[in-house]
Write a protein that holds these residues in place. Sequence first.
Motif, PDB file in Angstrom:
ATOM      1  N   LEU A 186       0.828  -1.204   0.000  1.00  0.00           N
ATOM      2  CA  LEU A 186       0.000   0.000   0.000  1.00  0.00           C
ATOM      3  C   LEU A 186       0.862   1.253   0.000  1.00  0.00           C
ATOM      4  CD1 LEU A 186      -2.588  -1.150   2.712  1.00  0.00           C
ATOM      5  CD2 LEU A 186      -2.804  -1.326   0.217  1.00  0.00           C
ATOM      6  N   PRO A 188       1.485   5.320   1.638  1.00  0.00           N
ATOM      7  CA  PRO A 188       1.735   5.762   3.016  1.00  0.00           C
ATOM      8  C   PRO A 188       0.520   5.580   3.924  1.00  0.00           C
ATOM      9  CG  PRO A 188       2.613   7.344   1.442  1.00  0.00           C
ATOM     10  CD  PRO A 188       1.817   6.355   0.645  1.00  0.00           C
ATOM     11  N   GLU A 189       0.776   5.416   5.206  1.00  0.00           N
ATOM     12  CA  GLU A 189      -0.295   5.115   6.158  1.00  0.00           C
ATOM     13  C   GLU A 189      -1.310   6.244   6.285  1.00  0.00           C
ATOM     14  OE1 GLU A 189       0.591   2.922   9.826  1.00  0.00           O
ATOM     15  OE2 GLU A 189       2.696   2.980   9.223  1.00  0.00           O
ATOM     16  N   SER A 194      -5.149   4.584   0.370  1.00  0.00           N
ATOM     17  CA  SER A 194      -4.572   3.362   0.939  1.00  0.00           C
ATOM     18  C   SER A 194      -5.351   2.912   2.169  1.00  0.00           C
ATOM     19  CB  SER A 194      -3.097   3.573   1.281  1.00  0.00           C
ATOM     20  OG  SER A 194      -2.316   3.600   0.094  1.00  0.00           O
ATOM     21  N   GLU A 195      -5.849   3.859   2.967  1.00  0.00           N
ATOM     22  CA  GLU A 195      -6.712   3.500   4.087  1.00  0.00           C
ATOM     23  C   GLU A 195      -7.950   2.758   3.593  1.00  0.00           C
ATOM     24  OE1 GLU A 195      -5.759   7.370   6.985  1.00  0.00           O
ATOM     25  OE2 GLU A 195      -7.737   7.084   6.089  1.00  0.00           O
ATOM     26  N   HIS A 219       3.480  -0.658   3.979  1.00  0.00           N
ATOM     27  CA  HIS A 219       3.232   0.675   3.422  1.00  0.00           C
ATOM     28  C   HIS A 219       4.510   1.200   2.779  1.00  0.00           C
ATOM     29  CE1 HIS A 219      -0.787   1.294   5.163  1.00  0.00           C
ATOM     30  NE2 HIS A 219      -0.334   0.536   6.148  1.00  0.00           N
ATOM     31  N   SER A 220       4.330   1.934   1.678  1.00  0.00           N
ATOM     32  CA  SER A 220       5.468   2.395   0.888  1.00  0.00           C
ATOM     33  C   SER A 220       5.150   3.742   0.262  1.00  0.00           C
ATOM     34  CB  SER A 220       5.762   1.366  -0.215  1.00  0.00           C
ATOM     35  OG  SER A 220       6.651   1.871  -1.189  1.00  0.00           O
TER      36      SER A 220
END
Length: 334
Positions: A186, A188-189, A194-195, A219-220
């Motif tokens: 995914l 970034p947090e 992505s959430e 996460h990336s």
Amino acid sequence: MAGRLSMVADKVGVSEATVSRVLNGRPGVSQATRDAVLTALDVLGYERPTKLRGDRNRLVGLALPELGNPIFPAFAEVIGGALAQQRFTPVLCTRSAGGITEAEYVDLLLDQHVSGVIFVSGLFSERAADHSHYRRLHSLGLPVVLINAAVEAMPFARVSCDDGLAMEQALGHLLSLGHERVGLLLGPEDHVPSELKLAGAERLARRHGRSLDPSLVVHSQYSLEAGQASCAQLLDAGATGIACASDMLALGAIRAVRRAGLQVPQDVSVVGYDDSALMNSTEPALTTVRQPIEPMGRAGVDLLARMIGGDQPPTQELLFEPELVVRASTAARR
């Protein structure tokens, strides 16, 4: 307001009442006087009322995070063409490392008296980002459309692809191929899309009587290189299938699989997201979840044009359905 009326009236040599009539779009003022009042506003550095910005030009800002990822030039092509059909001129604004920031672009666009702005995948989707330039646009009443998922507090028209459903499609495809250890690569947090993708994966896991293994969620940053580095963690955790939050991450994952001495899809299946240009020409051709770029872009332009024309912004997000596109990067687990 009173001070502004007085200064503009003095500059043009008319009464404050005349200036007020021009600013409120009321009749009874000659075109020459209207032009003089609007020019005086510009010279004195005041913002024109939103409904009068189009009197000077029909510029629309189009803000993109980058052009290196082929999904963004695709959006620019669709949106730019749709704006031209509506007789607007797009002003392209792209961020780059060490270059002009999104907030600085907003300053430049306001200096150009744009009639509205379309943001594609901007800072509006990052919870930890500075959102003060968005608040400024809202306070000015400038028509704005956001394309792709935004933080909940953004008071603008929104057009998005259903990120949660997209991940359900990708994950469901890998499970149907017999993959028990499926990794999620995914963004970034604090990134809202992505959430939503993570929430979609959790929903699908519950429906299958499962729970997500934390070691299989990574996460990336959104780049091929970051995807390659982050994917190594998923391979170490035993992933035989990987669902990615973008095609660029998926290409990075394929590179990581090969660096580990494995093959795609014989050893590890990989699914991307976007279906950006040339994903059917990679080796292997990438299985991915397609964003409906054309209808999303045109819907965003239609919303903006209606708001520039005086309509109120819609309160509900326009949510478009993604489509799983199966190619050669996924196969049944051996």
